[in-house]
Motif scaffolding. Structure first.
Motif, PDB file in Angstrom:
ATOM      1  N   HIS A 135       0.835  -1.201   0.000  1.00  0.00           N
ATOM      2  CA  HIS A 135       0.000   0.000   0.000  1.00  0.00           C
ATOM      3  C   HIS A 135       0.873   1.256   0.000  1.00  0.00           C
ATOM      4  O   HIS A 135       0.499   2.282   0.565  1.00  0.00           O
ATOM      5  N   ASN A 136       2.002   1.161  -0.652  1.00  0.00           N
ATOM      6  CA  ASN A 136       2.891   2.302  -0.842  1.00  0.00           C
ATOM      7  C   ASN A 136       3.819   1.970  -2.002  1.00  0.00           C
ATOM      8  O   ASN A 136       4.619   1.033  -1.915  1.00  0.00           O
ATOM      9  N   GLY A 137       3.679   2.714  -3.102  1.00  0.00           N
ATOM     10  CA  GLY A 137       4.459   2.409  -4.293  1.00  0.00           C
ATOM     11  C   GLY A 137       5.948   2.546  -4.100  1.00  0.00           C
ATOM     12  O   GLY A 137       6.738   1.847  -4.751  1.00  0.00           O
ATOM     13  N   TYR A 187       1.776   7.163  -2.465  1.00  0.00           N
ATOM     14  CA  TYR A 187       2.197   7.097  -1.069  1.00  0.00           C
ATOM     15  C   TYR A 187       1.219   6.254  -0.246  1.00  0.00           C
ATOM     16  O   TYR A 187       1.595   5.697   0.788  1.00  0.00           O
ATOM     17  N   PHE A 188      -0.016   6.119  -0.725  1.00  0.00           N
ATOM     18  CA  PHE A 188      -1.039   5.369  -0.001  1.00  0.00           C
ATOM     19  C   PHE A 188      -1.440   4.083  -0.712  1.00  0.00           C
ATOM     20  O   PHE A 188      -2.053   3.212  -0.106  1.00  0.00           O
ATOM     21  N   GLU A 189      -1.131   3.971  -1.984  1.00  0.00           N
ATOM     22  CA  GLU A 189      -1.397   2.766  -2.754  1.00  0.00           C
ATOM     23  C   GLU A 189      -0.155   2.440  -3.577  1.00  0.00           C
ATOM     24  O   GLU A 189       0.768   3.249  -3.672  1.00  0.00           O
ATOM     25  N   SER A 190      -0.133   1.254  -4.179  1.00  0.00           N
ATOM     26  CA  SER A 190       1.057   0.821  -4.923  1.00  0.00           C
ATOM     27  C   SER A 190       0.717   0.642  -6.398  1.00  0.00           C
ATOM     28  O   SER A 190       0.042  -0.319  -6.776  1.00  0.00           O
ATOM     29  N   TYR A 191       1.182   1.603  -7.218  1.00  0.00           N
ATOM     30  CA  TYR A 191       0.907   1.547  -8.654  1.00  0.00           C
ATOM     31  C   TYR A 191       2.163   1.653  -9.515  1.00  0.00           C
ATOM     32  O   TYR A 191       2.101   1.418 -10.716  1.00  0.00           O
ATOM     33  N   TRP A 192       3.292   2.009  -8.925  1.00  0.00           N
ATOM     34  CA  TRP A 192       4.481   2.201  -9.746  1.00  0.00           C
ATOM     35  C   TRP A 192       4.938   0.893 -10.382  1.00  0.00           C
ATOM     36  O   TRP A 192       4.983  -0.142  -9.735  1.00  0.00           O
ATOM     37  N   MET A 193       5.286   0.972 -11.656  1.00  0.00           N
ATOM     38  CA  MET A 193       5.913  -0.120 -12.415  1.00  0.00           C
ATOM     39  C   MET A 193       5.096  -1.406 -12.390  1.00  0.00           C
ATOM     40  O   MET A 193       5.627  -2.501 -12.373  1.00  0.00           O
ATOM     41  N   ARG A 194       3.767  -1.260 -12.411  1.00  0.00           N
ATOM     42  CA  ARG A 194       2.883  -2.411 -12.529  1.00  0.00           C
ATOM     43  C   ARG A 194       2.096  -2.257 -13.817  1.00  0.00           C
ATOM     44  O   ARG A 194       1.221  -1.394 -13.914  1.00  0.00           O
ATOM     45  N   GLY A 195       2.428  -3.069 -14.795  1.00  0.00           N
ATOM     46  CA  GLY A 195       1.862  -2.913 -16.123  1.00  0.00           C
ATOM     47  C   GLY A 195       0.359  -3.038 -16.179  1.00  0.00           C
ATOM     48  O   GLY A 195      -0.276  -2.521 -17.095  1.00  0.00           O
ATOM     49  N   PHE A 196      -0.258  -3.715 -15.211  1.00  0.00           N
ATOM     50  CA  PHE A 196      -1.698  -3.909 -15.223  1.00  0.00           C
ATOM     51  C   PHE A 196      -2.445  -2.827 -14.454  1.00  0.00           C
ATOM     52  O   PHE A 196      -3.672  -2.868 -14.366  1.00  0.00           O
ATOM     53  N   GLU A 197      -1.729  -1.866 -13.882  1.00  0.00           N
ATOM     54  CA  GLU A 197      -2.376  -0.812 -13.116  1.00  0.00           C
ATOM     55  C   GLU A 197      -2.642   0.407 -14.007  1.00  0.00           C
ATOM     56  O   GLU A 197      -1.767   0.889 -14.709  1.00  0.00           O
ATOM     57  N   PHE A 198      -3.863   0.917 -13.922  1.00  0.00           N
ATOM     58  CA  PHE A 198      -4.306   1.985 -14.811  1.00  0.00           C
ATOM     59  C   PHE A 198      -3.505   3.269 -14.617  1.00  0.00           C
ATOM     60  O   PHE A 198      -3.113   3.929 -15.586  1.00  0.00           O
ATOM     61  N   LEU A 199      -3.250   3.648 -13.360  1.00  0.00           N
ATOM     62  CA  LEU A 199      -2.561   4.910 -13.115  1.00  0.00           C
ATOM     63  C   LEU A 199      -1.120   4.885 -13.594  1.00  0.00           C
ATOM     64  O   LEU A 199      -0.572   5.925 -13.981  1.00  0.00           O
ATOM     65  N   TRP A 200      -0.470   3.728 -13.571  1.00  0.00           N
ATOM     66  CA  TRP A 200       0.889   3.619 -14.104  1.00  0.00           C
ATOM     67  C   TRP A 200       0.885   3.854 -15.611  1.00  0.00           C
ATOM     68  O   TRP A 200       1.741   4.563 -16.154  1.00  0.00           O
TER      69      TRP A 200
END
Length: 265
Positions: A147-149, A202-215
């Motif tokens: 829960h922290n990128g 800072y509150f969720e983990s989205y960095w460098m995840r190809g399946f995550e929309f925000l990345w």
């Protein structure tokens, strides 16, 4: 195309006439999603982006310098006072653990200390058989991420990976200054998106995840910013050529060719 932050994500709007209606729907869906973090950032980031670009023009410095100063000031303030993220969370929500996040972060910090340089391997920590995550206490071992990128980046790629990620983020924010020089509205828009994603991680983990929309959105925004990184094209008074708009990255090679005024009867 216009971007609108919607429930922690971004949607594309094709027509300017529908901006007001779509904005109202976006705010309503944000409220109904019960995501306090997304709702707060959706209002804070546009104002922070506008202030950053105004301060950048007044002080003639990179927007990245202003944004990087925010966490540095927080670290300095928390080190000399009793104000930190736990206390702020308790004052706002009556929960100093950020709904259990700080418990996960304590375990993440312990595992980072065991392999700080290169981490435990990309996508090789959470929900992987035999990974150190099985040693986590209680319900933490069932978490899909920290829960922290930024913690997840260090867990998987170490501080080396974090350095590359931060360099990418800082370079992207720095390049937004060139966008703002040509089109202030677009500059504020893309900076709002970047800040939303940077803070939300800072509150969720989205960095460098190809399946995550925000990345994926961050990569698209970075590519859009790259179109404005070239210097301004030279403007010469050429007969038959239309003037270039300041907001445009430049005309295509075909558009720069003079047209012959030949008519057919």
């Amino acid at each position: 195309m216009k971007y609108s932050i919607l429930a922690g994500g971004v949607r594309l709007i094709g027509f300017d006439g529908g901006r007001a209606h779509t904005g109202s729907v976006s705010i309503f869906l944000l409220y109904m999603s019960n995501s306090k973090t997304a709702l707060g950032l959706a209002f804070i980031c546009p104002f922070l982006a506008g202030f950053t670009l105004i301060a950048r023009r007044a002080m003639r410095i990179s927007p990245a310098t202003l944004i990087v100063s925010i966490p540095l000031m927080y670290i300095l303030l928390s080190s000399i006072s009793n104000i930190n993220i736990n206390r702020i969370s308790y004052m706002l929500y009556g929960d100093s653990t950020l709904t259990g996040r700080t418990i996960i972060w304590d375990f993440a910090q312990y595992e980072i200390a065991r392999s700080p340089l290169l981490g435990w391997g990309y996508q090789s920590f959470w929900l992987v058989p035999g990974s150190p995550a099985i040693e986590a206490p209680g319900w933490v071992k069932e978490m899909p991420n920290a829960h922290n990128g930024y913690y997840d980046t260090i867990l998987e790629l170490g501080y080396v990976g974090l350095a590359f990620l931060l360099a990418f983020i800082v370079a992207t924010i720095h390049a937004i200054g060139r966008v703002a020089d040509r089109d202030p509205r677009r500059g504020r828009l893309v900076l709002s998106l970047v800040l939303f994603i940077v803070f939300y991680n800072y509150f969720e983990s989205y960095w460098m995840r190809g399946f995550e929309f925000l990345w994926v959105v961050f990569l698209i925004v970075a590519a859009e910013i790259g179109r404005y990184w070239r210097p301004f094209p030279l403007r010469r008074a050429v007969f038959g050529l239309r003037r270039q708009r300041a907001a445009s990255p430049g005309l295509s090679p075909g558009a720069r060719m003079p047209r012959l005024g030949i008519g057919l009867s």
